[in-house]
Design a protein around this motif. Structure first.
Motif, PDB file in Angstrom:
ATOM      1  N   PHE A  66      -9.690  19.128 -12.639  1.00 14.68           N
ATOM      2  CA  PHE A  66      -8.870  17.926 -12.565  1.00 14.68           C
ATOM      3  C   PHE A  66      -7.718  18.063 -11.572  1.00 14.68           C
ATOM      4  CE2 PHE A  66      -5.358  15.255 -14.192  1.00 14.68           C
ATOM      5  CZ  PHE A  66      -5.929  14.023 -13.943  1.00 14.68           C
ATOM      6  N   PRO A  67      -6.920  19.140 -11.612  1.00 17.22           N
ATOM      7  CA  PRO A  67      -5.856  19.264 -10.608  1.00 17.22           C
ATOM      8  C   PRO A  67      -6.398  19.389  -9.184  1.00 17.22           C
ATOM      9  CG  PRO A  67      -5.428  20.756 -12.416  1.00 17.22           C
ATOM     10  CD  PRO A  67      -6.797  20.201 -12.628  1.00 17.22           C
ATOM     11  N   CYS A  68      -7.537  20.045  -9.027  1.00 21.07           N
ATOM     12  CA  CYS A  68      -8.123  20.165  -7.686  1.00 21.07           C
ATOM     13  C   CYS A  68      -8.514  18.794  -7.144  1.00 21.07           C
ATOM     14  CB  CYS A  68      -9.347  21.075  -7.714  1.00 21.07           C
ATOM     15  SG  CYS A  68      -9.027  22.683  -7.035  1.00 21.07           S
ATOM     16  N   VAL A  69      -9.164  17.985  -7.948  1.00 18.53           N
ATOM     17  CA  VAL A  69      -9.559  16.646  -7.508  1.00 18.53           C
ATOM     18  C   VAL A  69      -8.319  15.791  -7.235  1.00 18.53           C
ATOM     19  CG1 VAL A  69     -10.687  14.519  -8.270  1.00 18.53           C
ATOM     20  CG2 VAL A  69     -11.803  16.717  -8.641  1.00 18.53           C
ATOM     21  N   LEU A  70      -7.341  15.852  -8.116  1.00 20.89           N
ATOM     22  CA  LEU A  70      -6.099  15.106  -7.949  1.00 20.89           C
ATOM     23  C   LEU A  70      -5.387  15.492  -6.657  1.00 20.89           C
ATOM     24  CD1 LEU A  70      -4.711  13.093  -9.936  1.00 20.89           C
ATOM     25  CD2 LEU A  70      -3.248  14.985 -10.593  1.00 20.89           C
ATOM     26  N   ASN A  71      -5.309  16.800  -6.391  1.00 20.85           N
ATOM     27  CA  ASN A  71      -4.648  17.279  -5.177  1.00 20.85           C
ATOM     28  C   ASN A  71      -5.442  16.941  -3.927  1.00 20.85           C
ATOM     29  OD1 ASN A  71      -2.358  18.383  -6.420  1.00 20.85           O
ATOM     30  ND2 ASN A  71      -3.491  20.217  -6.960  1.00 20.85           N
ATOM     31  N   CYS A  72      -6.773  16.972  -4.004  1.00 25.57           N
ATOM     32  CA  CYS A  72      -7.598  16.620  -2.838  1.00 25.57           C
ATOM     33  C   CYS A  72      -7.437  15.143  -2.481  1.00 25.57           C
ATOM     34  CB  CYS A  72      -9.064  16.937  -3.105  1.00 25.57           C
ATOM     35  SG  CYS A  72      -9.457  18.690  -3.039  1.00 25.57           S
ATOM     36  N   VAL A  73      -7.415  14.274  -3.480  1.00 23.54           N
ATOM     37  CA  VAL A  73      -7.222  12.840  -3.222  1.00 23.54           C
ATOM     38  C   VAL A  73      -5.843  12.595  -2.609  1.00 23.54           C
ATOM     39  CG1 VAL A  73      -6.940  10.594  -4.356  1.00 23.54           C
ATOM     40  CG2 VAL A  73      -8.851  12.085  -4.975  1.00 23.54           C
ATOM     41  N   THR A  74      -4.827  13.250  -3.146  1.00 21.53           N
ATOM     42  CA  THR A  74      -3.473  13.093  -2.620  1.00 21.53           C
ATOM     43  C   THR A  74      -3.360  13.648  -1.211  1.00 21.53           C
ATOM     44  OG1 THR A  74      -2.686  13.330  -4.884  1.00 21.53           O
ATOM     45  CG2 THR A  74      -1.044  13.487  -3.142  1.00 21.53           C
ATOM     46  N   LEU A  75      -3.997  14.777  -0.961  1.00 21.32           N
ATOM     47  CA  LEU A  75      -3.989  15.365   0.375  1.00 21.32           C
ATOM     48  C   LEU A  75      -4.643  14.430   1.384  1.00 21.32           C
ATOM     49  CD1 LEU A  75      -3.405  17.869   2.153  1.00 21.32           C
ATOM     50  CD2 LEU A  75      -5.662  18.696   1.518  1.00 21.32           C
ATOM     51  N   GLY A  76      -5.781  13.877   1.018  1.00 22.58           N
ATOM     52  CA  GLY A  76      -6.442  12.925   1.912  1.00 22.58           C
ATOM     53  C   GLY A  76      -5.567  11.714   2.191  1.00 22.58           C
ATOM     54  N   GLY A  77      -4.893  11.225   1.167  1.00 19.93           N
ATOM     55  CA  GLY A  77      -3.989  10.097   1.355  1.00 19.93           C
ATOM     56  C   GLY A  77      -2.808  10.428   2.233  1.00 19.93           C
ATOM     57  N   LEU A  78      -2.235  11.619   2.054  1.00 20.98           N
ATOM     58  CA  LEU A  78      -1.096  12.013   2.887  1.00 20.98           C
ATOM     59  C   LEU A  78      -1.489  12.228   4.343  1.00 20.98           C
ATOM     60  CD1 LEU A  78       1.166  14.436   0.855  1.00 20.98           C
ATOM     61  CD2 LEU A  78       1.731  12.215   1.786  1.00 20.98           C
ATOM     62  N   ILE A  79      -2.707  12.617   4.582  1.00 19.89           N
ATOM     63  CA  ILE A  79      -3.156  12.798   5.966  1.00 19.89           C
ATOM     64  C   ILE A  79      -3.505  11.456   6.598  1.00 19.89           C
ATOM     65  CG2 ILE A  79      -5.021  13.759   7.382  1.00 19.89           C
ATOM     66  CD1 ILE A  79      -5.026  16.163   5.446  1.00 19.89           C
ATOM     67  N   MET A  83       0.838  -1.210   0.000  1.00 16.37           N
ATOM     68  CA  MET A  83       0.000   0.000   0.000  1.00 16.37           C
ATOM     69  C   MET A  83       0.868   1.253   0.000  1.00 16.37           C
ATOM     70  SD  MET A  83      -3.042   1.196   0.020  1.00 16.37           S
ATOM     71  CE  MET A  83      -4.337   0.405   0.899  1.00 16.37           C
ATOM     72  N   ILE A  84       1.911   1.262   0.797  1.00 16.74           N
ATOM     73  CA  ILE A  84       2.760   2.456   0.851  1.00 16.74           C
ATOM     74  C   ILE A  84       3.536   2.631  -0.454  1.00 16.74           C
ATOM     75  CG2 ILE A  84       4.865   1.523   1.921  1.00 16.74           C
ATOM     76  CD1 ILE A  84       3.165   4.814   2.783  1.00 16.74           C
ATOM     77  N   TYR A  85       3.952   1.532  -1.091  1.00 15.30           N
ATOM     78  CA  TYR A  85       4.633   1.653  -2.382  1.00 15.30           C
ATOM     79  C   TYR A  85       3.676   2.156  -3.453  1.00 15.30           C
ATOM     80  CZ  TYR A  85       8.730  -0.719  -0.525  1.00 15.30           C
ATOM     81  OH  TYR A  85       9.825  -1.043   0.198  1.00 15.30           O
ATOM     82  N   ALA A  86       2.450   1.698  -3.421  1.00 13.59           N
ATOM     83  CA  ALA A  86       1.452   2.186  -4.383  1.00 13.59           C
ATOM     84  C   ALA A  86       1.170   3.668  -4.163  1.00 13.59           C
ATOM     85  CB  ALA A  86       0.164   1.374  -4.256  1.00 13.59           C
ATOM     86  N   PHE A  87       1.075   4.072  -2.908  1.00 13.79           N
ATOM     87  CA  PHE A  87       0.810   5.487  -2.625  1.00 13.79           C
ATOM     88  C   PHE A  87       2.003   6.356  -2.998  1.00 13.79           C
ATOM     89  CE2 PHE A  87       0.331   9.155   0.277  1.00 13.79           C
ATOM     90  CZ  PHE A  87      -0.793   9.676  -0.321  1.00 13.79           C
ATOM     91  N   ARG A  88       3.201   5.848  -2.801  1.00 12.66           N
ATOM     92  CA  ARG A  88       4.377   6.608  -3.221  1.00 12.66           C
ATOM     93  C   ARG A  88       4.358   6.786  -4.741  1.00 12.66           C
ATOM     94  NH1 ARG A  88       9.363   3.902  -0.126  1.00 12.66           N
ATOM     95  NH2 ARG A  88      10.473   5.843  -0.498  1.00 12.66           N
ATOM     96  N   GLY A  89       3.918   5.763  -5.465  1.00 17.63           N
ATOM     97  CA  GLY A  89       3.772   5.883  -6.912  1.00 17.63           C
ATOM     98  C   GLY A  89       2.730   6.918  -7.290  1.00 17.63           C
ATOM     99  N   TRP A  90       1.642   6.974  -6.522  1.00 21.24           N
ATOM    100  CA  TRP A  90       0.596   7.972  -6.768  1.00 21.24           C
ATOM    101  C   TRP A  90       1.154   9.383  -6.565  1.00 21.24           C
ATOM    102  CZ3 TRP A  90      -4.091   8.509  -8.774  1.00 21.24           C
ATOM    103  CH2 TRP A  90      -4.801   9.662  -8.475  1.00 21.24           C
ATOM    104  N   ILE A  91       1.907   9.587  -5.497  1.00 17.93           N
ATOM    105  CA  ILE A  91       2.481  10.914  -5.240  1.00 17.93           C
ATOM    106  C   ILE A  91       3.451  11.280  -6.365  1.00 17.93           C
ATOM    107  CG2 ILE A  91       3.853  12.305  -3.650  1.00 17.93           C
ATOM    108  CD1 ILE A  91       2.834  10.535  -1.382  1.00 17.93           C
ATOM    109  N   ALA A  92       4.230  10.319  -6.832  1.00 14.12           N
ATOM    110  CA  ALA A  92       5.141  10.585  -7.951  1.00 14.12           C
ATOM    111  C   ALA A  92       4.360  10.957  -9.212  1.00 14.12           C
ATOM    112  CB  ALA A  92       6.031   9.367  -8.201  1.00 14.12           C
ATOM    113  N   PHE A  93       3.210  10.313  -9.420  1.00 14.65           N
ATOM    114  CA  PHE A  93       2.360  10.646 -10.560  1.00 14.65           C
ATOM    115  C   PHE A  93       1.861  12.093 -10.462  1.00 14.65           C
ATOM    116  CE2 PHE A  93      -2.113  10.953 -11.979  1.00 14.65           C
ATOM    117  CZ  PHE A  93      -1.907  10.881 -13.349  1.00 14.65           C
TER     118      PHE A  93
END
Length: 163
Positions: free
Chosen positions: A111-124, A5-15
């Motif tokens: 699109f960037p707002c949704v992308l950033n909101c999903v990433t923000l939720g994941g980082l929290i 899960m953490i490797y997948a999320f790190r890939g998401w952040i890199a994306f």
């Protein structure tokens, strides 16, 4: 499962960081960003494309922060830097669109707002849920593990020479 899960999320952040680098390149190539809305050809104020260049530099800085967050997700200050860079970006997109009306509500904003909101939720949520920051006996620092392996190799060599 937690490591996957953490490797997948790190890939998401890199994306997401890659998307920001794309935004930066697009800001320099097109010379017109989503913020420099032209009402007509004669009313266009940003003739030197300053807004576009500022957005490009900000996107590069955010991408660098997210890349560091990807690489060093096990450090709280780096994750908080990623969280705040995402939060500032979301606030910028929302205020420029809804409050200042410098941009229209289109794909380049949503699109960037949704992308950033999903990433923000994941980082929290994810680092707390996966207990990345909890000290554990089996997850030592990489340097400590390498030193332990080097010490074991020295002991083996010493034992072989004595035999």
């Amino acid at each position: 499962m937690d490591r996957k899960m953490i490797y997948a999320f790190r890939g998401w952040i890199a994306f997401v960081a890659f998307m920001d680098l794309g935004t930066a390149v697009r800001s320099y190539i097109e010379k017109r960003s989503f913020l420099s809305k032209a009402f007509s050809d004669t009313d266009f104020v940003d003739e030197e494309y300053t807004t576009s260049r500022i957005l490009g530099v900000y996107s590069i800085l955010k991408a660098l922060a997210l890349i560091h967050c990807t690489l060093y997700i096990h450090y709280k200050p780096v994750v908080s830097m990623g969280i705040f860079s995402l939060l500032v970006t979301i606030i910028m997109y929302i205020t420029e669109t809804l409050y200042f009306r410098a941009a229209t509500l289109n794909f380049y904003v949503v699109f960037p707002c949704v992308l950033n909101c999903v990433t923000l939720g994941g980082l929290i949520y994810l680092p707390k849920r996966l207990r990345i920051w909890d000290p554990s006996l089996d997850c030592d620092d990489e340097n400590v593990q390498l030193l332990k392996q080097a010490g074991a190799m020295k002991r083996r060599r010493h034992i072989r020479k004595n035999n």
